[in-house]
Scaffold this motif. Structure first.
Motif, PDB file in Angstrom:
ATOM      1  N   GLY A 223      25.940 -27.771   0.388  1.00 39.13           N
ATOM      2  CA  GLY A 223      24.496 -27.896   0.478  1.00 39.13           C
ATOM      3  C   GLY A 223      23.853 -27.798  -0.887  1.00 39.13           C
ATOM      4  O   GLY A 223      24.253 -26.981  -1.716  1.00 39.13           O
ATOM      5  N   LEU A 224      22.841 -28.624  -1.122  1.00 39.97           N
ATOM      6  CA  LEU A 224      22.103 -28.621  -2.381  1.00 39.97           C
ATOM      7  C   LEU A 224      20.613 -28.620  -2.074  1.00 39.97           C
ATOM      8  O   LEU A 224      20.067 -29.594  -1.565  1.00 39.97           O
ATOM      9  CB  LEU A 224      22.468 -29.848  -3.225  1.00 39.97           C
ATOM     10  N   ASP A 225      19.976 -27.499  -2.383  1.00 43.75           N
ATOM     11  CA  ASP A 225      18.548 -27.334  -2.166  1.00 43.75           C
ATOM     12  C   ASP A 225      17.825 -27.494  -3.495  1.00 43.75           C
ATOM     13  O   ASP A 225      18.031 -26.719  -4.425  1.00 43.75           O
ATOM     14  CB  ASP A 225      18.279 -25.946  -1.566  1.00 43.75           C
ATOM     15  N   ILE A 226      16.974 -28.509  -3.586  1.00 39.60           N
ATOM     16  CA  ILE A 226      16.232 -28.789  -4.818  1.00 39.60           C
ATOM     17  C   ILE A 226      14.753 -28.545  -4.572  1.00 39.60           C
ATOM     18  O   ILE A 226      14.143 -29.157  -3.698  1.00 39.60           O
ATOM     19  CB  ILE A 226      16.444 -30.246  -5.280  1.00 39.60           C
TER      20      ILE A 226
ATOM     21  N   THR B 237      34.786 -31.356  -3.723  1.00 36.64           N
ATOM     22  CA  THR B 237      34.175 -32.487  -3.038  1.00 36.64           C
ATOM     23  C   THR B 237      32.922 -32.946  -3.765  1.00 36.64           C
ATOM     24  O   THR B 237      32.232 -32.144  -4.388  1.00 36.64           O
ATOM     25  CB  THR B 237      33.817 -32.127  -1.584  1.00 36.64           C
ATOM     26  N   LYS B 238      32.642 -34.212  -3.684  1.00 29.91           N
ATOM     27  CA  LYS B 238      31.411 -34.773  -4.233  1.00 29.91           C
ATOM     28  C   LYS B 238      30.388 -35.011  -3.130  1.00 29.91           C
ATOM     29  O   LYS B 238      29.260 -35.425  -3.396  1.00 29.91           O
ATOM     30  CB  LYS B 238      31.700 -36.096  -4.952  1.00 29.91           C
ATOM     31  N   TYR B 239      30.805 -34.742  -1.873  1.00 27.92           N
ATOM     32  CA  TYR B 239      29.908 -34.983  -0.746  1.00 27.92           C
ATOM     33  C   TYR B 239      28.899 -33.853  -0.613  1.00 27.92           C
ATOM     34  O   TYR B 239      29.245 -32.676  -0.671  1.00 27.92           O
ATOM     35  CB  TYR B 239      30.700 -35.139   0.552  1.00 27.92           C
ATOM     36  N   VAL B 240      27.639 -34.221  -0.416  1.00 27.64           N
ATOM     37  CA  VAL B 240      26.566 -33.234  -0.424  1.00 27.64           C
ATOM     38  C   VAL B 240      25.557 -33.510   0.679  1.00 27.64           C
ATOM     39  O   VAL B 240      25.292 -34.664   1.031  1.00 27.64           O
ATOM     40  CB  VAL B 240      25.867 -33.225  -1.812  1.00 27.64           C
ATOM     41  N   VAL B 241      25.023 -32.426   1.246  1.00 25.44           N
ATOM     42  CA  VAL B 241      23.875 -32.487   2.141  1.00 25.44           C
ATOM     43  C   VAL B 241      22.704 -31.950   1.325  1.00 25.44           C
ATOM     44  O   VAL B 241      22.716 -30.797   0.905  1.00 25.44           O
ATOM     45  CB  VAL B 241      24.081 -31.609   3.392  1.00 25.44           C
ATOM     46  N   ALA B 242      21.728 -32.787   1.073  1.00 28.98           N
ATOM     47  CA  ALA B 242      20.656 -32.428   0.136  1.00 28.98           C
ATOM     48  C   ALA B 242      19.309 -32.289   0.848  1.00 28.98           C
ATOM     49  O   ALA B 242      19.035 -32.955   1.851  1.00 28.98           O
ATOM     50  CB  ALA B 242      20.554 -33.481  -0.963  1.00 28.98           C
ATOM     51  N   SER B 243      18.480 -31.433   0.301  1.00 29.15           N
ATOM     52  CA  SER B 243      17.154 -31.196   0.882  1.00 29.15           C
ATOM     53  C   SER B 243      16.155 -32.246   0.417  1.00 29.15           C
ATOM     54  O   SER B 243      16.279 -32.823  -0.668  1.00 29.15           O
ATOM     55  CB  SER B 243      16.643 -29.813   0.491  1.00 29.15           C
TER      56      SER B 243
ATOM     57  N   PHE C 258      20.205 -36.591   3.876  1.00 27.13           N
ATOM     58  CA  PHE C 258      19.063 -35.868   3.340  1.00 27.13           C
ATOM     59  C   PHE C 258      18.370 -35.178   4.508  1.00 27.13           C
ATOM     60  O   PHE C 258      18.239 -35.763   5.586  1.00 27.13           O
ATOM     61  CB  PHE C 258      18.075 -36.823   2.658  1.00 27.13           C
ATOM     62  N   GLU C 259      17.928 -33.958   4.280  1.00 22.95           N
ATOM     63  CA  GLU C 259      17.307 -33.205   5.374  1.00 22.95           C
ATOM     64  C   GLU C 259      16.059 -32.492   4.885  1.00 22.95           C
ATOM     65  O   GLU C 259      16.043 -31.905   3.800  1.00 22.95           O
ATOM     66  CB  GLU C 259      18.301 -32.192   5.929  1.00 22.95           C
ATOM     67  N   VAL C 260      15.012 -32.535   5.702  1.00 26.09           N
ATOM     68  CA  VAL C 260      13.781 -31.818   5.398  1.00 26.09           C
ATOM     69  C   VAL C 260      14.069 -30.315   5.414  1.00 26.09           C
ATOM     70  O   VAL C 260      14.770 -29.806   6.283  1.00 26.09           O
ATOM     71  CB  VAL C 260      12.681 -32.173   6.413  1.00 26.09           C
ATOM     72  N   GLU C 261      13.514 -29.599   4.445  1.00 28.38           N
ATOM     73  CA  GLU C 261      13.835 -28.184   4.242  1.00 28.38           C
ATOM     74  C   GLU C 261      13.688 -27.333   5.495  1.00 28.38           C
ATOM     75  O   GLU C 261      14.516 -26.456   5.765  1.00 28.38           O
ATOM     76  CB  GLU C 261      12.943 -27.603   3.134  1.00 28.38           C
TER      77      GLU C 261
END
Length: 359
Positions: free
Chosen positions: A12-15, A76-82, A168-171
């Motif tokens: 997970g990557l929260d920006i 891994t380079k796979y990411v679920v991002a905010s 991509f997912e809404v926070e």
């Protein structure tokens, strides 16, 4: 653009405007373990109100943060991002019960009345909400959308950072996944994500998020109020805020009264709106009202905040537990990431959970 449903193993990557958080979970027998985490500061101006202004600088910050991960090296380079809450749209809509093959077109038709932008200008997705009663005469659907120009800018940055975003997912969706026990039929509750540059309100009831909104009152605004009223630098004001909170020096507390009063009034207005409109909600026909408020985000660490809100709102306010769907026991910390620090990782942990389960 997929916002809501896919299964894979990713981190997970929260920006956000001023920082980013990274979290990676792994399955270990019948529970989960945090195997990698990290964070990075984002200087003001690179992202403003969720909109990326300097893609090159953000790319380098992400790369540097990934190289300073604590725990296991990310393989891994796979990411679920905010996606930024203030630039996204979430709404719960009701439709007549239709056949499965007709649902997509029915949702798209109805969504035009809820999303304040033309559908051709947004990436759009939805998911069916599991009903809490088989007697309901309607189908609830959670709709998510974000302007294409916003999503495309985050996509470019992540690809330049040599990452492969899968979703991509809404926070607010990530926050709910982290704080609400999986599979729980929850009584109405309000989640307050008290962040550095803004505060998000999330109402959850039954088995679904039901309402979200964002206001500019934030931890940073409290610091600025202290600096202005005590005539000191923002750096000194931040130190005082952390040290004294709402329980220490009376002058520090009084300096924060204006934004705190505004925050209280905003929460009260939200609760009035909710209770007025929720009277028509099948979930509340037994007279249920808001029973609890959960705090998360780094700003929730302010000393005395939960107690202050409880007193002013006359509703139980407590700090949420972002490990509720991760740790097997009620232990509230793991090596190298104490519970208090983990509150700032709530969104990242919710994203990491999706990286494991896909929903």
């Amino acid at each position: 653009m997929n916002f809501l449903n896919k299964k894979f193993n990713a981190f997970g990557l929260d920006i956000s405007d001023l920082s980013l958080k990274i979290a990676k979970l792994e399955k270990t027998q019948d529970f989960l373990k945090l195997t990698a985490f990290g964070e990075g500061e984002i200087p003001p101006g690179i992202i403003e109100e969720g909109e990326i202004r300097d893609e090159k600088s953000l790319t380098e910050i992400i790369k540097n943060s990934l190289n300073q991960i604590k725990g296991k090296r990310l393989k891994t380079k796979y990411v679920v991002a905010s996606l930024p809450e203030e630039k996204s749209f979430l709404d719960l809509i009701r439709l007549p019960k239709v056949k499965e093959e007709e649902l997509s077109s029915a949702v798209k038709f109805e969504a035009e009345n809820h999303i304040p932008l033309p559908l051709e200008e947004v990436y759009f997705d939805f998911e069916k909400i599991e009903p809490i009663s088989n007697h309901l005469k309607y189908q609830e659907v959670l709709v998510a959308a974000c302007p294409k120009k916003i999503v495309d800018s985050y996509l470019r940055v992540l690809k330049k950072a040599r990452l492969q975003p899968l979703v991509f997912e809404v926070e607010s969706l990530s926050i709910v996944r982290a704080l609400i026990k999986k599979g729980e039929n929850s009584p109405p509750l309000l989640i307050i994500d008290f962040g550095g540059t803004r505060t998000s309100f999330i109402i959850y009831s039954g088995r679904s998020l039901r309402f979200t909104s964002t206001i500019p009152i934030s931890s940073q605004v409290l610091t600025e109020s202290i600096a202005k009223n005590l005539k000191i630098s923002k750096k000194k004001a931040e130190v005082l805020k952390i040290k004294e909170g709402l329980k220490g020096d009376k002058k520090v507390f009084e300096a924060m009264i204006p934004p705190l009063t505004d925050l209280i009034e905003q929460i009260k207005a939200l609760l009035r709106y909710y209770h007025t409109h929720a009277s028509k909600d099948q979930l509340l026909r037994n007279g249920k009202r808001m029973e609890k408020i959960l705090l998360c985000g780094r700003g929730s660490l302010l000393k005395g905040l939960a107690e202050f809100l409880t007193k002013e709102l006359k509703i139980e306010v407590k700090v949420g537990n972002p490990w509720v769907n991760i740790l097997k026991t009620p232990i509230k910390e793991i090596p190298e990431l104490p519970f208090e620090k983990s509150l700032g990782y709530t969104t990242a942990l919710g994203l990491a959970l999706r990286g494991i389960y896909g929903d």
